[in-house]
Design a protein around this motif. Structure first.
Motif, PDB file in Angstrom:
ATOM      1  N   TRP A  37       1.720   7.759   7.799  1.00  0.00           N
ATOM      2  CA  TRP A  37       0.427   7.500   7.630  1.00  0.00           C
ATOM      3  C   TRP A  37      -0.228   6.228   7.635  1.00  0.00           C
ATOM      4  O   TRP A  37      -1.152   5.788   7.405  1.00  0.00           O
ATOM      5  CB  TRP A  37       0.257   7.982   5.907  1.00  0.00           C
ATOM      6  N   SER A  38       1.005   5.335   8.093  1.00  0.00           N
ATOM      7  CA  SER A  38       0.563   3.727   8.273  1.00  0.00           C
ATOM      8  C   SER A  38      -0.712   3.626   9.181  1.00  0.00           C
ATOM      9  O   SER A  38      -0.975   4.234  10.257  1.00  0.00           O
ATOM     10  CB  SER A  38       1.825   2.878   8.614  1.00  0.00           C
ATOM     11  N   GLU A  76       9.250   9.849   0.811  1.00  0.00           N
ATOM     12  CA  GLU A  76       9.495   8.464   0.528  1.00  0.00           C
ATOM     13  C   GLU A  76       9.025   7.326   1.193  1.00  0.00           C
ATOM     14  O   GLU A  76       7.959   7.885   2.139  1.00  0.00           O
ATOM     15  CB  GLU A  76      11.089   8.475   1.200  1.00  0.00           C
ATOM     16  N   ILE A  77       9.165   6.413   0.961  1.00  0.00           N
ATOM     17  CA  ILE A  77       8.375   5.179   1.551  1.00  0.00           C
ATOM     18  C   ILE A  77       8.281   5.414   3.319  1.00  0.00           C
ATOM     19  O   ILE A  77       7.391   4.942   3.781  1.00  0.00           O
ATOM     20  CB  ILE A  77       8.711   3.854   1.040  1.00  0.00           C
ATOM     21  N   SER A  78       9.543   5.353   3.342  1.00  0.00           N
ATOM     22  CA  SER A  78       9.775   5.076   5.016  1.00  0.00           C
ATOM     23  C   SER A  78       8.966   6.255   5.655  1.00  0.00           C
ATOM     24  O   SER A  78       8.246   6.094   6.857  1.00  0.00           O
ATOM     25  CB  SER A  78      11.512   5.162   5.376  1.00  0.00           C
ATOM     26  N   THR A  99       4.547  -6.739  15.160  1.00  0.00           N
ATOM     27  CA  THR A  99       5.640  -6.134  14.541  1.00  0.00           C
ATOM     28  C   THR A  99       6.199  -7.133  13.561  1.00  0.00           C
ATOM     29  O   THR A  99       7.445  -7.026  13.233  1.00  0.00           O
ATOM     30  CB  THR A  99       6.476  -5.489  15.310  1.00  0.00           C
ATOM     31  N   GLY A 100       5.646  -8.187  13.060  1.00  0.00           N
ATOM     32  CA  GLY A 100       6.079  -9.327  12.202  1.00  0.00           C
ATOM     33  C   GLY A 100       5.700  -8.993  10.628  1.00  0.00           C
ATOM     34  O   GLY A 100       6.125  -9.791   9.679  1.00  0.00           O
ATOM     35  N   ALA A 101       5.146  -7.916  10.211  1.00  0.00           N
ATOM     36  CA  ALA A 101       4.882  -7.428   8.777  1.00  0.00           C
ATOM     37  C   ALA A 101       5.819  -6.968   8.128  1.00  0.00           C
ATOM     38  O   ALA A 101       6.850  -6.455   9.078  1.00  0.00           O
ATOM     39  CB  ALA A 101       3.358  -6.839   8.985  1.00  0.00           C
ATOM     40  N   GLY A 102       5.842  -6.828   6.952  1.00  0.00           N
ATOM     41  CA  GLY A 102       6.953  -6.458   6.165  1.00  0.00           C
ATOM     42  C   GLY A 102       7.195  -4.819   5.957  1.00  0.00           C
ATOM     43  O   GLY A 102       8.245  -4.436   5.789  1.00  0.00           O
ATOM     44  N   HIS A 103       6.318  -4.173   6.683  1.00  0.00           N
ATOM     45  CA  HIS A 103       6.304  -2.605   6.744  1.00  0.00           C
ATOM     46  C   HIS A 103       6.935  -2.061   7.756  1.00  0.00           C
ATOM     47  O   HIS A 103       7.089  -0.915   8.001  1.00  0.00           O
ATOM     48  CB  HIS A 103       5.046  -2.033   6.414  1.00  0.00           C
ATOM     49  N   ILE A 104       7.203  -2.791   8.908  1.00  0.00           N
ATOM     50  CA  ILE A 104       7.590  -2.327  10.327  1.00  0.00           C
ATOM     51  C   ILE A 104       9.045  -2.016  10.332  1.00  0.00           C
ATOM     52  O   ILE A 104      10.049  -2.468   9.772  1.00  0.00           O
ATOM     53  CB  ILE A 104       7.304  -3.694  11.281  1.00  0.00           C
ATOM     54  N   SER A 123       1.067  -1.179  -0.002  1.00  0.00           N
ATOM     55  CA  SER A 123       0.063  -0.092   0.062  1.00  0.00           C
ATOM     56  C   SER A 123       1.019   1.219  -0.054  1.00  0.00           C
ATOM     57  O   SER A 123       0.559   2.238  -0.644  1.00  0.00           O
ATOM     58  CB  SER A 123      -1.020  -0.013   1.120  1.00  0.00           C
ATOM     59  N   ALA A 124       1.914   1.248   0.976  1.00  0.00           N
ATOM     60  CA  ALA A 124       3.005   2.243   0.878  1.00  0.00           C
ATOM     61  C   ALA A 124       3.243   2.649  -0.425  1.00  0.00           C
ATOM     62  O   ALA A 124       3.658   3.800  -0.739  1.00  0.00           O
ATOM     63  CB  ALA A 124       3.512   2.170   1.929  1.00  0.00           C
ATOM     64  N   GLN A 125       3.938   1.515  -1.100  1.00  0.00           N
ATOM     65  CA  GLN A 125       4.793   1.721  -2.240  1.00  0.00           C
ATOM     66  C   GLN A 125       3.738   2.395  -3.452  1.00  0.00           C
ATOM     67  O   GLN A 125       4.166   3.136  -4.103  1.00  0.00           O
ATOM     68  CB  GLN A 125       5.254   0.378  -2.818  1.00  0.00           C
TER      69      GLN A 125
END
Length: 221
Positions: free
Chosen positions: A44-45, A36-38, A185-190, A20-22
């Motif tokens: 906004w996450s 930027e994504i970070s 905190t186990g997802a890819g965006h953390i 979603s962020a990308q």
């Protein structure tokens, strides 16, 4: 005594937040918004697309002709096409059900999108009708409204609910509603330091692997 385990969807059951962020960053960059994504994830996450786009419309960074709902539908379709389950999410949800606890999903995403995502990863049947969206209330997370609505519909008081949330805004909403919260905190965006931010917010503990989440839940039961 905990009677109900409530899961957020994106970033807890389905690993979509980074995608979603990308996609969102690509859209915003296309309109000349330098983010930027970070930075996007940090700011906004967990927030709804509608409010994110409205912020940039109000600040004049998006043209008044920008059709946010048309863009949102296109983004959601792209996200749904590549939705992936969080590893071991299905076994954890089944474990909760086998414990005799009520299971539910509370998400900021549209109800149609949540149901589709759960179906794609094969766990929609685990929740039945206990799927709640911020569409059902006046304000999305970080407002506690959607959690309070879900608890009322489930007939379970906040103090007997344990929520699994990944985002700061989602954890804020659940805590404000009066629930116990485990920060996932186990997802890819953390990003680095996010778990500590959640602990500072007031979550009971942090879990970085869905495989061991049942142990964390068991400890709080």
């Amino acid at each position: 005594m905990i009677e109900c385990i409530i899961f957020d969807c994106d970033g807890v059951l389905v690993d979509t937040e980074k995608v979603s962020a990308q996609l969102m960053v690509g859209t915003l960059n296309g309109y000349g918004i330098d983010i930027e994504i970070s930075a996007y994830i940090e700011r906004w996450s967990g927030k709804v697309f509608r409010d994110i786009f409205q912020h940039y419309l109000d600040s004049g960074q998006l043209p008044r002709s920008f059709s946010k709902y048309e863009v949102i539908r296109d983004l959601e379709n792209q996200i749904n096409d590549i939705a992936q389950p969080i590893e071991n999410a299905d076994s954890t949800v089944n474990w909760v059900a086998e414990k005799g606890l009520t299971t539910a999903v509370v998400s900021n995403s549209r109800l149609e999108q949540v149901k589709h995502a759960l179906a794609v990863v094969g766990i929609a049947s685990c929740f039945g009708k206990n799927i709640f969206s911020s569409e059902m209330v006046a304000e999305p997370k970080p407002s506690p409204m959607v959690y309070l609505h879900a608890m009322e519909m489930l007939g379970v008081p906040p103090g007997k609910c344990l929520v699994i949330e990944d985002s700061y805004s989602g954890a804020s909403a659940a805590l404000s509603a009066g629930a116990l919260v485990i920060g996932f905190t186990g997802a890819g965006h953390i990003q680095s330091g996010h778990g500590q931010r959640l602990l500072d917010l007031g979550v009971s503990e942090i879990c970085s692997d869905m495989k061991i989440l049942p142990q964390s839940i068991e400890a709080l039961l």
